[in-house]
Design an enzyme around this catalytic site. Structure first.
Site, PDB file in Angstrom:
ATOM      1  N   HIS A 198       7.742  15.852  -6.705  1.00  0.00           N
ATOM      2  CA  HIS A 198       6.895  16.368  -5.794  1.00  0.00           C
ATOM      3  C   HIS A 198       7.098  17.837  -5.583  1.00  0.00           C
ATOM      4  O   HIS A 198       7.963  18.221  -4.849  1.00  0.00           O
ATOM      5  CB  HIS A 198       6.505  15.641  -4.520  1.00  0.00           C
ATOM      6  CG  HIS A 198       5.748  16.200  -3.554  1.00  0.00           C
ATOM      7  ND1 HIS A 198       4.290  16.057  -3.092  1.00  0.00           N
ATOM      8  CD2 HIS A 198       6.168  17.410  -2.671  1.00  0.00           C
ATOM      9  CE1 HIS A 198       3.795  16.656  -2.194  1.00  0.00           C
ATOM     10  NE2 HIS A 198       4.835  17.481  -1.762  1.00  0.00           N
ATOM     11  N   HIS A 226      -0.716   6.083  -5.295  1.00  0.00           N
ATOM     12  CA  HIS A 226      -0.095   5.419  -4.125  1.00  0.00           C
ATOM     13  C   HIS A 226      -0.608   4.115  -4.066  1.00  0.00           C
ATOM     14  O   HIS A 226      -1.486   3.721  -3.230  1.00  0.00           O
ATOM     15  CB  HIS A 226       0.037   6.423  -2.896  1.00  0.00           C
ATOM     16  CG  HIS A 226       0.530   7.580  -3.022  1.00  0.00           C
ATOM     17  ND1 HIS A 226       2.008   7.805  -3.124  1.00  0.00           N
ATOM     18  CD2 HIS A 226       0.301   8.804  -3.313  1.00  0.00           C
ATOM     19  CE1 HIS A 226       2.123   8.989  -3.331  1.00  0.00           C
ATOM     20  NE2 HIS A 226       1.265   9.835  -3.455  1.00  0.00           N
ATOM     21  N   ARG A 234       8.079  18.352   4.253  1.00  0.00           N
ATOM     22  CA  ARG A 234       8.132  17.166   4.437  1.00  0.00           C
ATOM     23  C   ARG A 234       9.124  16.330   3.642  1.00  0.00           C
ATOM     24  O   ARG A 234       9.611  15.134   3.742  1.00  0.00           O
ATOM     25  CB  ARG A 234       7.015  16.359   4.111  1.00  0.00           C
ATOM     26  CG  ARG A 234       5.857  16.814   4.745  1.00  0.00           C
ATOM     27  CD  ARG A 234       4.399  16.490   4.362  1.00  0.00           C
ATOM     28  NE  ARG A 234       4.052  17.155   3.044  1.00  0.00           N
ATOM     29  CZ  ARG A 234       3.048  16.995   2.266  1.00  0.00           C
ATOM     30  NH1 ARG A 234       2.091  16.324   2.694  1.00  0.00           N
ATOM     31  NH2 ARG A 234       2.921  18.003   1.294  1.00  0.00           N
ATOM     32  N   ARG A 270      -0.822  23.560  -7.450  1.00  0.00           N
ATOM     33  CA  ARG A 270      -1.739  23.718  -6.220  1.00  0.00           C
ATOM     34  C   ARG A 270      -1.690  25.231  -5.436  1.00  0.00           C
ATOM     35  O   ARG A 270      -2.210  25.355  -4.667  1.00  0.00           O
ATOM     36  CB  ARG A 270      -0.448  22.729  -5.122  1.00  0.00           C
ATOM     37  CG  ARG A 270       0.839  23.143  -4.810  1.00  0.00           C
ATOM     38  CD  ARG A 270       1.396  23.016  -3.529  1.00  0.00           C
ATOM     39  NE  ARG A 270       1.744  21.643  -3.698  1.00  0.00           N
ATOM     40  CZ  ARG A 270       1.336  20.489  -2.564  1.00  0.00           C
ATOM     41  NH1 ARG A 270       0.663  21.022  -2.038  1.00  0.00           N
ATOM     42  NH2 ARG A 270       1.751  19.547  -2.820  1.00  0.00           N
ATOM     43  N   THR A 301       5.500  10.526   1.669  1.00  0.00           N
ATOM     44  CA  THR A 301       6.380  10.744   2.475  1.00  0.00           C
ATOM     45  C   THR A 301       6.780   9.554   3.383  1.00  0.00           C
ATOM     46  O   THR A 301       7.907   9.702   3.887  1.00  0.00           O
ATOM     47  CB  THR A 301       5.363  11.504   3.664  1.00  0.00           C
ATOM     48  OG1 THR A 301       4.507  12.449   2.742  1.00  0.00           O
ATOM     49  CG2 THR A 301       6.075  12.291   4.504  1.00  0.00           C
ATOM     50  N   GLY A 355      -0.427   8.590   6.541  1.00  0.00           N
ATOM     51  CA  GLY A 355       0.529   8.642   7.529  1.00  0.00           C
ATOM     52  C   GLY A 355       1.086   9.665   8.395  1.00  0.00           C
ATOM     53  O   GLY A 355       1.550   9.663   9.371  1.00  0.00           O
ATOM     54  N   GLU A 356       0.682  10.881   7.719  1.00  0.00           N
ATOM     55  CA  GLU A 356       1.209  12.350   8.150  1.00  0.00           C
ATOM     56  C   GLU A 356       0.607  12.836   9.535  1.00  0.00           C
ATOM     57  O   GLU A 356       1.008  13.476  10.022  1.00  0.00           O
ATOM     58  CB  GLU A 356       1.255  13.115   7.120  1.00  0.00           C
ATOM     59  CG  GLU A 356       2.129  12.788   5.868  1.00  0.00           C
ATOM     60  CD  GLU A 356       1.953  13.626   4.841  1.00  0.00           C
ATOM     61  OE1 GLU A 356       1.355  14.656   4.810  1.00  0.00           O
ATOM     62  OE2 GLU A 356       2.684  13.509   3.659  1.00  0.00           O
ATOM     63  N   ASP A 391      -3.233  11.147  -8.044  1.00  0.00           N
ATOM     64  CA  ASP A 391      -2.335  11.190  -6.777  1.00  0.00           C
ATOM     65  C   ASP A 391      -3.330  10.231  -5.988  1.00  0.00           C
ATOM     66  O   ASP A 391      -3.319  10.400  -4.568  1.00  0.00           O
ATOM     67  CB  ASP A 391      -2.389  12.401  -6.100  1.00  0.00           C
ATOM     68  CG  ASP A 391      -1.340  12.388  -4.729  1.00  0.00           C
ATOM     69  OD1 ASP A 391      -0.529  11.741  -4.718  1.00  0.00           O
ATOM     70  OD2 ASP A 391      -1.283  13.688  -4.260  1.00  0.00           O
TER      71      ASP A 391
HETATM   72 ZN    ZN Z   1       3.009  14.417  -3.845  1.00  0.00          ZN
END
Ligand code: ZN
Length: 390
Positions: free
Chosen positions: A202, A70, A170, A234, A106, A76-77, A292
């Site tokens: 994602h 990013h 999300r 994950r 997001t 920001g979540e 990430d």
């Molecule tokens: Zn992701």
């Protein structure tokens, strides 16, 4: 010989060359931002100066290609105060990451593709190679020009789309037809511009996992190779689904940044996940590792209270390569390929991820004992981690 002149040819003497496959001991000549010659004893021509690095006793391998960073910041979540900062060039260089694929996540409201593009181009001023993805978690896709296909055809920096979120609360809960349309637009836009038009997907915590990708490929003329699902480590069940996706001809991306809390919650560390996939016969060439970087990671205190959000680090990519080799028995060539050549293939970047004549002059020198990064060469510029560029 003015050693400070970054434009002079650079000769790396006597390193153990990993292209990523082992090539034995030899020299490496870089000039004009490209690799000119690989292997054997190289004598540069008379009549011009050159820089020289003693590579004896060190491993020389391609600079890492990070499939998801990013670049302009993420997070920001947890509200505006949990937004993360943009990536600094120094962080990528210190981590041996010389090529980066930048994406929004997001937040596609306070984060824009114009800003992402500016961040990518700012990194290029430091010798880094950075590309951008159109879109974000959301569908219909947000774009730079107003059209996904136009982004890919008209903007050289835009090489794919993502992260499109599936199986995640999300995301926008795209259906099969919608995801197929995104993949087709990216594919055709990519074809017109000579790009792969890869769709970075994602994959969230939802039990459906990769089911939507299988459905798209069953019902529409979209090949599995058009998608590159990320965060496949994950949880263990999703990693199993990743194995089936690989068997179908797809590729998977394993996320290297994690936290003890995420591991407790089921996250399989990328090095362990890679070893598991290889142990079950997966094709190593279709597995990539990505950091990430600059994503937000939850940070809990000892009582389990959310203290805040930490930033995922691009350095986790190198750490996962070391962990895979030293703790999980993954061969060095395979681990390096997952952090370089394989990603270059997924994104259609033929000059990245390999040591070969004509490839870009992105080279790492590693200590063979602990695989620590001693020197990073990005576009021919020499960087010593912690010590700056010269
Ligand atoms: Zn992701």
């Amino acid at each position: 010989m003015p050693i400070a002149d970054a434009h002079l040819p650079l000769l790396i003497r006597g390193a153990r060359l990993h292209a990523p496959e082992p090539l034995g001991e030899g020299d490496l000549l870089l000039a004009g931002g490209r690799i000119i010659a690989v292997g054997g004893r190289i004598e540069p021509g008379a009549g011009f100066g050159h820089r020289e690095i003693d590579g004896r006793g060190l491993i020389a391998c391609p600079g890492f290609v990070d499939s998801l960073v990013h670049l302009s910041g993420g997070g920001g979540e947890g509200g505006f105060h949990t937004r993360t900062r943009a990536l600094r060039a120094e962080d990528a260089l210190d981590a041996g990451v010389t090529s980066l694929i930048g994406a929004l996540g997001t937040d596609d409201v306070t984060r824009s593709h114009a800003d992402l593009l500016a961040c990518a181009r700012a990194l290029a001023a430091h010798g880094l190679s950075a590309w951008c993805l159109s879109g974000s978690y959301r569908v219909p896709v947000r774009t730079l020009t107003g059209s996904l296909r136009d982004d890919l055809v008209l903007v050289p920096d835009f090489i794919g789309v993502g992260e499109i979120a599936i199986a995640d609360h999300r995301g926008s809960q795209p259906d099969v037809a919608e995801l197929a349309r995104i993949a087709a637009d990216a594919r055709v836009g990519g074809m017109l511009a000579g790009k792969r038009g890869t769709v970075l997907v994602h994959v969230g915590d939802g039990a459906e996992g990769l089911a939507l990708l299988h459905a798209v490929c069953e019902h529409h003329a979209v090949p599995p190779g058009q998608f590159h699902p990320t965060h496949v480590n994950r949880r263990a069940a999703l990693l199993e689904q990743g194995l089936a996706w690989l068997a179908r001809g797809g590729s998977v991306d394993l996320t290297t940044s994690t936290t003890p809390d995420l591991i407790e919650a089921g996250d399989v560390p990328a090095a362990a996940a890679l070893a598991q996939l290889l142990g079950k016969g997966a094709d190593a060439r279709r597995i990539t590792l990505s950091s990430d970087g600059q994503a937000s990671l939850p940070d809990f205190d000892a009582d389990g209270e959310l203290r805040g959000l930490a930033e995922a680090s691009v350095a986790s990519l190198h750490a996962a390569v070391v962990d895979a080799v030293q703790a999980h028995g993954v061969g060095l060539a395979d681990a390096l390929a997952c952090a370089g050549a394989n990603a270059a293939d997924v994104w259609g970047l033929p000059r990245k991820g390999r040591l070969g004549p004509g490839a870009d002059a992105d080279v790492l020198l590693l200590d063979p004992d602990d695989l620590a990064i001693r020197t990073v060469v990005a576009a021919g510029r020499v960087h010593r981690p912690g010590g700056g560029q010269r």
